[in-house]
Enzyme design. Structure first.
Site: not given
Ligand code: ARG
Length: 486
Positions: A187, A309, A315, A322
């Site tokens: 979890h 970014s 970043k 992704e």
């Protein structure tokens, strides 16, 4: 106006000739085009050829190889349709088409509809009447199904090789960090003492499982459908066993109608297998995304694999992971698309099947790209031992404590209750010690990295030997070294 035209072009719904505005009518009756199979209304032609004009460029080699086998067979059947010399001329012309294609000198025009008719026209331009005899005893239906199987075969062998390389990279990481502690989670909450080795080799074993599914798809794909013609055979003694051997397929599909019916189903089986691989990749990607978060910092994400970014200078985003996660969803949908398009079809060939070509090719391409990208990411990930050890709160050892009581004779349920009652006082154990005690089969202290490495090596060999065998068969067929074409 201009905006609308751009939008239409993007969606590829623009009429063949942009209409002047004064006569929609004229546009509606867009001139019929002369094709090799008769005159076809322009709008209908554009709609039915669809993406084939572009996508079929991927099939030029397969189409030429399939045609070479067919021509060779025509010269060896009884009675022969071509003389051996004629078959040789056709094969040589096909090789020159393949070379022209590689040099960027092969186009598929709308009037050609697809690669099959484009190649036939080109041959006819080169060989005259001889080119017109090639299509004896075959249909575009068995031709395209053969092309897709040849294409799928080479692609799947690439998939198998790339997936085993990723498995090996995960196993390398596991071997390097066999004992590096990493809190196991359920979890997403800290659960049990575990290691980076356990984590990495779990994904390796998942890939090895997936490869069995991919290999099953490979075996089903590795069957000859050439000679089934339109799905009902022909009143000629076509030799399907010979073309099977010439093309390097394992065996022919037995029933010609079934051969026709495997189109669509075959692609859906392959895509379903790829979707399993992508499922593994997606979960691996998700873990990487979480564990490189500064709040975790379990792994350091290689800077050169991050995209920055445009506004936030600090970043390093794991966009690559992704996109793998997103592509897993897309491939699952492509598998579903192949099933859905095939599902309601009546017996025999139906043009619907053409619509599966795009998801099929794209699914293969994005799976292969994802495998290669994940291999880079895995090779570049640097576990941060300090952060990993910091992830071990006392709670991670609660079960170990309870089992320690069990070893002193306390029934487990009682031990569980005692530990739970005194959770706030629970002291952390030494993670290394806790890990070292997990010595049963497959546990963190007894991972069969060697066994998995051997399995990954077998898959690599599976792919290489079959690709070599395929190339040898094609070289033999074409009379030039393939894939070099020299
Ligand atoms: N482009 C077609 C396809 O992919 C080729 C076969 C056309 N056959 C036909 N009977 N119209 O299915």
């Amino acid at each position: 106006r201009a905006w609308r035209r751009v939008a239409a072009r993007r969606l590829d719904i623009r009429p063949l000739r942009p209409h002047s505005g004064k006569s929609l009518e004229k546009n509606m009756s867009m001139a019929a085009r002369r094709t090799i199979v008769g005159r076809i209304d322009g709008e209908i032609l554009k709609f039915t050829a669809g993406d084939d004009i572009k996508l079929d460029l991927e099939l030029v080699e397969a189409d030429c190889i399939g045609s070479a086998a067919h021509a060779t067979m025509l010269s060896r059947m009884k009675p022969p349709v071509l003389t051996p010399a004629e078959a040789r001329r056709i094969v040589a012309a096909l090789v020159s088409v393949m070379k022209a294609h590689r040099a960027g000198r092969f186009r598929i025009r709308l009037e050609d509809q697809d690669v099959h008719l484009a190649v036939e026209l080109r041959l006819t331009a080169m060989l005259g009447d001889l080119g017109r005899r090639l299509h004896t005893g075959r249909s575009r239906n068995d031709q395209v199904a053969t092309d897709l199987r040849l294409y799928g075969k080479a692609e799947l062998l690439g998939v198998i090789e790339e997936a085993s390389l990723l498995a090996e990279s995960l196993l390398d990481m596991a071997a390097r960090h066999l004992k590096t502690p990493m809190a196991g989670r359920t979890h997403l909450q800290p659960a049990m003492p575990a290691t980076v080795g356990l984590w990495a080799s779990a994904y390796a074993e998942s890939l090895l499982d997936d490869l069995e599914v991919v290999a099953a798809a490979y075996r089903l794909n590795d069957r000859n459908v050439l000679g089934s013609a339109a799905g009902y055979g022909v009143p000629l003694a076509v030799d399907r066993v010979l073309t099977c051997r010439l093309l390097g397929f394992e065996r022919p599909v037995r029933n010609v109608l079934h051969a026709c019916h495997t189109r669509g189903k075959n692609e859906s089986v392959i895509l379903a297998a790829l979707a399993q691989l992508m499922l593994t990749l997606s979960r691996l990607a998700e873990d990487i995304i979480i564990f490189v978060m500064p709040e975790f910092g379990y792994f350091e994400y290689p800077k050169e694999y991050g995209t920055g970014s445009s506004i936030m200078p600090q970043k390093v985003n794991p966009d690559a992971a992704e996109l793998v996660r997103a592509k897993a969803a897309v491939v699952a949908q492509q598998a579903a698309m192949a099933c859905e398009i095939t599902r309601g079809l009546p017996a025999g060939y139906n043009r619907d099947l053409q619509e599966i070509k795009k998801p099929f090719m794209e699914g293969l391409a994005s799976t292969r790209a994802s495998l290669r990208v994940m291999t880079r990411l895995v090779r570049g990930l640097k576990p941060n031992e300090t952060a990993l050890r910091a992830g071990f709160g006392a709670g991670v050892f609660a079960t170990d404590m309870a089992l320690r009581l069990v070893s002193q004779g306390v029934p487990f349920r009682e031990a569980y209750r005692r530990v739970k009652e005194r959770l706030p006082e629970l002291k952390a154990m030494d993670p290394d010690e806790a890990i070292a005690m997990r010595t049963h089969l497959g546990g963190p202290a007894r991972l069969d990295i060697g066994g998995m490495r051997a399995a990954a090596g077998e898959w690599k060999k599976f792919a290489r030997t079959r690709l070599e065998r395929y190339h040898a068969a094609v070289s033999n067929l074409l009379g030039v070294k393939y894939p070099q074409l020299e």
